[in-house]
Design a protein around this motif. Structure first.
Motif, PDB file in Angstrom:
ATOM      1  N   LYS A 166      89.001  37.726  15.875  1.00 46.51           N
ATOM      2  CA  LYS A 166      88.452  36.937  14.751  1.00 46.51           C
ATOM      3  C   LYS A 166      87.284  36.200  14.803  1.00 46.51           C
ATOM      4  N   ASN A 211      84.494  37.662  14.106  1.00 48.41           N
ATOM      5  CA  ASN A 211      84.436  38.194  12.611  1.00 48.41           C
ATOM      6  C   ASN A 211      84.195  39.821  12.823  1.00 48.41           C
ATOM      7  N   PRO A 258      86.346  43.158  11.848  1.00 47.26           N
ATOM      8  CA  PRO A 258      87.288  43.652  11.264  1.00 47.26           C
ATOM      9  C   PRO A 258      88.259  44.231  11.907  1.00 47.26           C
ATOM     10  N   ARG A 294      86.485  46.774   4.784  1.00 41.77           N
ATOM     11  CA  ARG A 294      85.847  45.679   5.268  1.00 41.77           C
ATOM     12  C   ARG A 294      84.569  45.843   5.891  1.00 41.77           C
ATOM     13  N   ALA A 340      83.009  44.580   2.059  1.00 44.39           N
ATOM     14  CA  ALA A 340      82.818  43.060   2.339  1.00 44.39           C
ATOM     15  C   ALA A 340      83.955  42.724   3.240  1.00 44.39           C
ATOM     16  N   ASN A 341      83.648  41.734   4.144  1.00 40.60           N
ATOM     17  CA  ASN A 341      84.558  41.242   5.114  1.00 40.60           C
ATOM     18  C   ASN A 341      85.259  39.846   4.496  1.00 40.60           C
ATOM     19  N   ASN A 342      84.792  39.617   3.541  1.00 39.00           N
ATOM     20  CA  ASN A 342      85.341  38.487   3.203  1.00 39.00           C
ATOM     21  C   ASN A 342      86.360  38.524   1.912  1.00 39.00           C
ATOM     22  N   ILE A 343      86.913  39.728   1.943  1.00 37.22           N
ATOM     23  CA  ILE A 343      88.099  39.934   0.965  1.00 37.22           C
ATOM     24  C   ILE A 343      89.244  39.261   1.515  1.00 37.22           C
ATOM     25  N   PRO A 344      90.353  38.825   0.761  1.00 34.60           N
ATOM     26  CA  PRO A 344      91.483  38.256   1.482  1.00 34.60           C
ATOM     27  C   PRO A 344      92.297  39.102   2.203  1.00 34.60           C
ATOM     28  N   TYR A 345      93.037  38.739   2.910  1.00 43.15           N
ATOM     29  CA  TYR A 345      93.947  39.603   3.991  1.00 43.15           C
ATOM     30  C   TYR A 345      94.743  40.213   3.275  1.00 43.15           C
ATOM     31  N   ASP A 403      94.885  41.525   8.775  1.00 45.64           N
ATOM     32  CA  ASP A 403      95.293  42.706   8.004  1.00 45.64           C
ATOM     33  C   ASP A 403      96.469  43.196   8.874  1.00 45.64           C
TER      34      ASP A 403
END
Lengths: 338, 338
Positions: B139, B142, B144, B310, B314-319, B158
């Motif tokens: 994590k 960063n 995914p 992701r 985009a990797n900034n979406i909510p889990y 996730d």
DNA sequence: AAATTTTACGCAATCGATGGCGGAACTTTA
DNA sequence: TAAAGTTCCGCCATCGATTGCGTAAAATTT
């Protein structure tokens, strides 16, 4: 931002080279002071520095990656292989890329391209009989290759095999010794080398015992549960019911067992069965199955040794074939007719 | 010598750039003539040019590689997962690196370091409950990550899960409906989230039916054949023999079945059993096993979709948590006591 | 014929790590 | 005090592919 050598170099006021040398434990031979080394080491730890393998690979022309191409990862035979190979290679610092072909030549080809493109250091391939074109692509690039579980006609290469013929003969002779004469061969793909050799073993044993084989006692097909099931049920419902089955691999054997059960018959009382590959379910049936076990662990280790010696020592050694013996595991799936 | 862009460039008398543009199908937008493009394409084919992925990865900061870390590749549950994941990712141009942990935390840690060092684009991890430190390393970078088959307490991420509690309740309630009151829970690692939820489901069902659970009817342990075997035989030889077993996974269930057989008992006449995970052997026993099936294919595809969205969007979406329903597959391993 | 546009590419930096060769600064020796 | 060692490290090219920016040459326009 992900830290690089430069990040560390800037913070410690040295050059990339120095950092590289320290982190590769070569600082003594480059006369770098203990103090500098310590500063670099601890900063690297603090920043959670991890070497960029892509960059290292590019520069060193070595990826520490092995491609493993199998026909069906869900077959316990291959998943065990993968486990042993992975474990052996992990301890040597190598990583494996898994490719599953599902017996599909195009897919195999695609996977080989990817592996070559990634400049893997070696490949373990369980090919299908028609793979020869694909294999030449690997050989042309001089990438160390271990062929596993399949001999390709007229192709010189490193092979990891078992003595299929002898293993089969041991099992079939065992049936014959128990008084069986009506023994059916349920085989895999007719062109597959394993199948051919196992079939040869079957014929040899019967021939030595002067037992003739009616055509309908030989059921080539493919290495699937379905084929085993269909071959077994068809024969059991015919008017020339055999007394024993020989199954050419674990999938076929399982299918045949299911077929036997669905015909309302019992192993071994009503029908005997032996076959290739040991697998967990074999011990779980009411009557545990007598099987020919392949020494998977040794095979995996041999494949790894063979590859690594080519990779790390010399690739110009003569081709080798590792031919291991099978082990006949007698359980309780055959009936003594004597 | 392995050909590079430069090799081709020299032969066609253009620059590397031009060759790169042609081979990446971008020559139109760079106004390169058809004639030049053709020459380059055919020469590349002739030389069997294959792009060096290490170089591409380095430059592009993208490896098209996914790390897959499983606990035990020889468990059909995971080997099937790997098969589905591999297949889905292959069609998207990704390659997978397989890591087998054998439930060992250090090994998991080592594998994660390797994957991060290789700058994989994403990781699918079936963690062990204590993996949290290891997971933070992922994590922090960063990268995914899809956590598979295990919920870590208080960790946002996730997840790909099934409804363990509901699935178990369905199965245990089924036993209760058939008149069973003495139902034993043979579980896995006590701290494992799956085990806890399955156990909760078991308790719920019995509690709803106002059936109390003696302590010795709960056998936590680990997800192994051995544990299932030992728990089953021990209980069957005790002076408080249950009428039914619930097994928390496929390994335990198989062990329990073997234990039952070794005690000379029959499923379902003498003892009933249901459990988690469908597997081929379940259909092969004399009485096929009633099981709770996990939708493995969907789980695998969800994991892949989640990761790829992701990675590529985009990797900034909510889990997100993908929680799928299990399927209760009724076969013939339980006896109706009513 | 000069100006403008289009065609068709090349230059050079970049990604991150490695290592041969060289060299400054400091210490020791004569 | 100059010469000779040591100690400690930096410069720069290299691996192969990608791409922004620039530009020569050819074609077209005015």
């Amino acid at each position: 931002m992900i830290p690089t050598l430069q990040t560390i170099a800037d913070r410690v006021n040295v050059s990339r080279s120095t950092v590289s040398r320290v982190l590769n434990n070569k600082w003594k031979m480059y006369g770098i002071s203990q103090a500098t080394a310590d500063k670099i080491t601890s900063l690297a730890k603090e920043l959670h520095y991890l070497k960029n393998e892509a960059a290292r690979s590019l520069r060193e022309k070595k990826t520490f990656t092995i491609g493993v191409i199998v026909r069906d990862i869900t077959n316990p035979f291959y998943s065990q292989l993968v486990k042993f190979v992975e474990s052996a290679l992990y301890s040597k610092g190598y990583t494996i890329i898994i490719c599953n072909t599902g017996y599909d030549l195009d897919r195999e080809n695609g996977h080989i391209n990817v592996l070559l493109s990634r400049r893997v250091d070696g490949i373990i391939l369980s090919p299908i009989q028609k793979s020869i074109e694909n294999i030449f692509k690997i050989k042309d690039r001089n990438v160390p290759l271990a062929l596993f579980d399949c001999k390709i006609d007229d192709l010189e290469a490193d092979y990891i095999l078992v003595d299929n013929e002898a293993g089969t003969m041991e099992a079939v002779s065992y049936l014959i010794d128990q008084g069986h004469k009506k023994i059916v061969y349920i085989g895999g793909n007719p062109y597959d080398s394993n199948n051919r050799l196992r079939y040869a073993g079957y014929r040899n044993s019967l021939s030595l015992a002067s037992i003739s084989i009616p055509d309908h006692y030989v059921k080539h097909g493919n290495y699937s549960f379905k084929h085993g099931y269909e071959a077994a049920t068809q024969l059991l419902r015919s008017n020339d019911v055999p007394t024993a089955f020989f199954a050419a691999n674990n999938r076929i054997m399982l299918g045949a067992c299911k077929g036997i059960m669905d015909c309302g018959l019992q192993i071994p009382d009503d029908i005997s069965i032996v076959g290739f590959d040991d697998f967990e379910t074999a011990t779980m049936l009411p009557s545990p199955l007598t099987v020919i076990r392949q020494p998977l662990r040794e095979m995996a280790l041999n494949a790894v040794d063979l590859l690594l010696s080519r990779i790390e020592k010399a690739n110009n050694i003569p081709y080798m074939t590792s031919m291991l013996k099978t082990e006949f595991v007698i359980r309780n799936s055959t009936k003594n007719l004597n």
